[in-house]
Design a protein around this motif. Structure first.
Motif, mmCIF file in Angstrom:
data_model
loop_
_atom_site.group_PDB
_atom_site.id
_atom_site.type_symbol
_atom_site.label_atom_id
_atom_site.label_comp_id
_atom_site.label_asym_id
_atom_site.label_seq_id
_atom_site.Cartn_x
_atom_site.Cartn_y
_atom_site.Cartn_z
ATOM 1 N N TYR A 25 0.848 -1.195 0.000
ATOM 2 C CA TYR A 25 0.000 0.000 0.000
ATOM 3 C C TYR A 25 0.881 1.242 0.000
ATOM 4 C CZ TYR A 25 0.781 -1.373 4.892
ATOM 5 O OH TYR A 25 1.339 -1.806 6.068
ATOM 6 N N ASN A 26 0.363 2.324 -0.592
ATOM 7 C CA ASN A 26 1.134 3.567 -0.600
ATOM 8 C C ASN A 26 0.875 4.366 0.669
ATOM 9 O OD1 ASN A 26 -1.079 5.442 -0.913
ATOM 10 N ND2 ASN A 26 -1.166 4.967 -3.089
ATOM 11 N N TYR A 28 -0.772 6.865 1.365
ATOM 12 C CA TYR A 28 -2.126 7.376 1.595
ATOM 13 C C TYR A 28 -3.134 6.250 1.816
ATOM 14 C CZ TYR A 28 0.064 11.554 -0.301
ATOM 15 O OH TYR A 28 0.907 12.618 -0.522
ATOM 16 N N GLN A 29 -2.670 5.003 1.802
ATOM 17 C CA GLN A 29 -3.569 3.847 1.877
ATOM 18 C C GLN A 29 -3.349 3.003 3.119
ATOM 19 O OE1 GLN A 29 -2.331 1.836 -1.699
ATOM 20 N NE2 GLN A 29 -4.159 2.456 -2.814
ATOM 21 N N PRO A 31 -3.455 0.655 6.112
ATOM 22 C CA PRO A 31 -4.571 -0.170 6.593
ATOM 23 C C PRO A 31 -4.902 0.160 8.044
ATOM 24 C CG PRO A 31 -2.553 -1.447 6.603
ATOM 25 C CD PRO A 31 -2.200 -0.107 6.014
ATOM 26 N N SER A 72 -1.290 9.007 5.935
ATOM 27 C CA SER A 72 -2.479 8.281 6.389
ATOM 28 C C SER A 72 -2.284 7.607 7.741
ATOM 29 C CB SER A 72 -2.877 7.230 5.345
ATOM 30 O OG SER A 72 -1.795 6.352 5.062
ATOM 31 N N TYR A 288 -3.424 -1.443 -10.241
ATOM 32 C CA TYR A 288 -4.650 -1.824 -9.551
ATOM 33 C C TYR A 288 -5.534 -2.731 -10.402
ATOM 34 C CZ TYR A 288 -3.424 1.777 -6.130
ATOM 35 O OH TYR A 288 -2.784 2.531 -5.166
ATOM 36 N N GLY A 316 -1.722 -1.836 -2.982
ATOM 37 C CA GLY A 316 -2.889 -1.461 -2.206
ATOM 38 C C GLY A 316 -2.978 -2.271 -0.928
ATOM 39 N N ASN A 317 -3.953 -1.937 -0.104
ATOM 40 C CA ASN A 317 -4.114 -2.657 1.154
ATOM 41 C C ASN A 317 -5.094 -3.809 0.981
ATOM 42 O OD1 ASN A 317 -6.694 -1.491 1.309
ATOM 43 N ND2 ASN A 317 -5.946 0.257 2.482
ATOM 44 N N GLU A 319 -8.203 -3.914 1.057
ATOM 45 C CA GLU A 319 -9.415 -3.570 0.304
ATOM 46 C C GLU A 319 -9.024 -3.353 -1.156
ATOM 47 O OE1 GLU A 319 -10.544 -0.195 2.700
ATOM 48 O OE2 GLU A 319 -12.060 -1.390 3.751
ATOM 49 N N GLN A 320 -8.987 -4.427 -1.919
ATOM 50 C CA GLN A 320 -8.470 -4.389 -3.274
ATOM 51 C C GLN A 320 -9.492 -3.834 -4.275
ATOM 52 O OE1 GLN A 320 -5.148 -5.955 -4.642
ATOM 53 N NE2 GLN A 320 -4.940 -4.809 -2.740
#
Length: 683
Positions: A25-26, A28-29, A31, A72, A288, A316-317, A319-320
């Motif tokens: 995840y970046n 801003y993502q 978890p 985040s 993505y 991503g986290n 939540e794909q």
């Protein structure tokens, strides 16, 4: 945490059956629902995770200067600490992931101008809103150790991985900072080049290797027991990636990428685990969007069939945006967990060695940025050429070893088990290890002693082997063989060519002095137009397309043209049959496996010495259609004859015992049905 992690002598990454995942995840993502994140790992049957920790963005409340906290990261929260604690409670190992190649703190260039890379004008332009760090600057040589010390002190981590293996991203050519200039001049007595040459690549490889070793020593001092360091030549385990066909790059798709990667790595380092991830994203520019689920399933099974475990990599986290990534991984992870004991310390049991071709170094690969490519000679076909719109990394390297890849396919499709390796040290210490060595090109001089001692070699390619051969008449360039053929003259030796009088040929050719009994002879270029005159001028010659001879106590067969490259490109069935016939002629005791399996069923042969087991893996690749993957076509009644005597056989998927028959040194069984994957366990 489970008691399994308390054994100081344990190496969990090799002594336990590991199912790895990386959710990258970046910043801003993050978890923030750490319960849901860990539960996703549990639902996928993951038992080890590579966790984004720090470097570009810290997912914990770092106190180290110039180490930016991820935007985040909620105030007062420590996501790394929470995930480590919750993952350990579910028996999941956690490997910290760091990224050292760039830094997003905009004040860093004024505070520490010696940390950044410089272009030929001495400037340090931003790259994707970040500063490019130099491997020889103070940030990577000193400052990152403060970050690692902080993380390794705070958290009971089980391992460490960082991107680019201690090297650096290269966006504007060789770094011209004062540190690089000084070190280069001290080493070579010369000024830094403005474009990367071989000497500069060696320099950068040395710099990266030294830094990786320095980091390893630091990490192992902090975590001396059961800590998996995943970077560098002294790594405990290593990380690689298998990609789909690219969209924006000009790469050919390689169906056996996962098998090749793991076969090579496990042969080179049997006591080091290879973690080869299924990079689920469709292309490096569309991270993505995911490859199809059957594509990911096949990659995981190829890993498992060659001595590694399944490993999912998504951006991503939990939540794909595209669930094909995890959907493709689920069946393999489930099978692996249900049969976990089969995936510990597997060793390739094949008695044929395919000589590996050296690949590009890390530094060379990283210098693909901004460089043009030579179109002529680029591997065609197999789908996935893309649009040649990007030269960035992100969809895997070009397959430049087409000769080796062609042999890889011919052996696989003929169900001939093999070890992919460049190591010839066994010639002196264990000369009976292999029944046959295959060299797709450039057969090395070390094979001379092996042959003279009784070994058997199948060599190919228009580059003269470093072995005793008849005199060379001439070297034919590829374009002079356009519309040429080989005349088939020995059908007893080559029964697979019973329906061919002429064999397709196009490529470089090393013409050797003629002999009287060449099984293939050259038919030079013939007329191809107009249609009513096709074949006019067809002339037989004595120019040999195949050389066979005794060699000391051994036997040598040499194909003086690049049949591996040609098969990779054109997949002519008679070329595959030719190679299979020559292997049968050379093997002293016959093949290890005889089977009626379809060519798109990949069979591998592994052994587990500690459990006295032999494993026959079946990977059903019938759903592959160029760059498309569909569910595998179920197949039934696959009969296998395995060289050797075995007393029991069971099917891993069901636990069902299989009847065995023994005859003439072989043990046979029938796999009643194959879906996507299965294993037969013999003891």
């Amino acid at each position: 945490m489970s008691e399994r992690a308390t054994d100081k002598n344990s190496q969990w990454w090799i002594d336990e059956p590991i199912r790895m995942a990386l959710f990258l995840y970046n910043q801003y993502q993050a978890p923030v629902d750490t319960d849901a994140f860990v539960q996703k790992l549990v639902d996928l049957e993951v038992n080890a995770v590579i966790l984004p920790t720090g470097g570009i963005g810290a997912f914990y409340p770092t106190e180290v200067p110039f180490h930016v906290r991820a935007p985040s990261l909620p105030p007062g929260r420590d996501l790394v600490g929470e995930i480590v604690e919750k993952a350990h409670a579910r028996d999941i190992y956690v490997v910290a992931r760091f990224e050292w190649t760039v830094n997003q703190d905009k004040s860093i260039i004024e505070a520490h101008p010696d940390w950044v890379q410089r272009d030929s004008q001495g400037n340090s332009p931003l790259w994707n809103d970040t500063h490019l760090m130099c491997v020889n600057g103070g940030y990577m040589q000193e400052h990152i150790f403060k970050i690692m010390d902080e993380a390794l002190t705070r958290y009971p981590l089980d391992g460490m991985f960082f991107n680019y293996g201690g090297g650096q991203r290269n966006a504007f050519g060789p770094c011209q900072c004062d540190n690089c200039k000084r070190l280069y001049k001290d080493k070579y007595g010369a000024e830094l080049p403005l474009t990367p040459d071989a000497q500069y690549i060696d320099f950068m490889n040395d710099c990266a290797g030294q830094l990786a070793s320095k980091i390893r020593a630091f990490a192992k001092a902090k975590k001396p027991h059961n800590f998996n360091f995943m970077v560098g030549k002294d790594a405990d385990s290593t990380n690689s990636e298998t990609h789909s066909a690219p969209i924006a790059e000009a790469h050919a798709f390689w169906l056996y990428d996962a098998s090749e990667t793991v076969n090579r790595a496990r042969a080179a380092h049997p006591d080091r685990m290879q973690f080869n991830n299924d990079a689920a994203f469709l292309d490096g520019r569309w991270r993505y969007a995911h490859r199809s689920a059957p594509d990911g399933e096949a990659r995981a099974y190829q890993n498992m069939a060659n001595g590694a475990g399944p490993y999912l990599f998504v951006n991503g986290n939990h939540e794909q945006f595209d669930r094909n990534g995890e959907n493709g991984a689920r069946p393999a992870f489930k099978f692996h967990k249900a049969n976990a004991e089969l995936y510990v310390r597997q060793e390739n049991a094949a008695r044929i060695m395919l000589l590996d071709e050296p690949g590009p170094s890390l530094a060379r690969m990283l210098f693909r940025f901004g460089q043009g490519k030579v179109v002529d000679g680029t591997a065609p076909g197999n789908g996935g050429f893309g649009y040649r719109d990007s030269l960035e990394l992100g969809s895997g390297p070009e397959n430049s070893n087409t000769a080796m890849a062609g042999f890889f396919r011919m052996l696989t499709e003929n169900h001939i088990p093999f070890v992919l390796s460049r190591d010839l040290g066994w010639i002196d210490t264990d000369p009976g290890r292999y029944d046959l060595v295959i060299s797709s090109r450039r057969a090395p001089a070390q094979l001379d002693a092996y042959l003279r001692g009784g070994g058997r070699v199948l060599a190919a390619g228009a580059e003269k082997p470093e072995l005793d051969l008849p005199a060379i008449v001439r070297q034919w360039p590829r374009k002079e063989t356009l519309a040429s053929y080989w005349r088939v003259r020995d059908r007893n030796l080559l029964p697979s060519l019973r329906d061919a009088d002429l064999l397709f040929f196009y490529g470089d050719y090393l013409e050797l002095e003629a002999n009287d009994d060449a099984p293939l002879t050259l038919v030079p270029r013939t007329k191809v137009n107009p249609m009513e005159m096709v074949g006019e001028g067809l002339t037989d010659t004595a120019k040999p397309g195949l050389y066979r001879a005794s060699y000391g106590k051994g036997r040598l067969t040499y194909i003086p043209w690049d049949i591996g490259d040609l098969y990779y490109r054109a997949s002519n069935a008679f070329h595959s049959g030719l190679v299979a016939d020559l292997i049968d002629d050379l093997l002293p005791a016959g093949r290890q496996i005889r089977t009626n399996a379809h060519p798109m069923v990949q069979l591998t042969l592994q052994k587990q010495a500690h459990a006295n087991r032999t494993l026959v893996h079946f990977v059903n690749l019938s759903g592959a259609a160029q760059v498309a993957f569909h569910p595998a076509i179920p197949m039934g009644a696959i009969r296998v004859e395995l060289h050797g005597e075995f007393d029991t056989a069971r099917l891993a998927s069901s636990g069902r015992s299989l009847p065995l028959l023994k005859s003439n040194g072989y043990t046979s069984f029938t796999l009643p049905q194959l879906d996507a994957y299965d294993v037969v366990v013999l003891s």
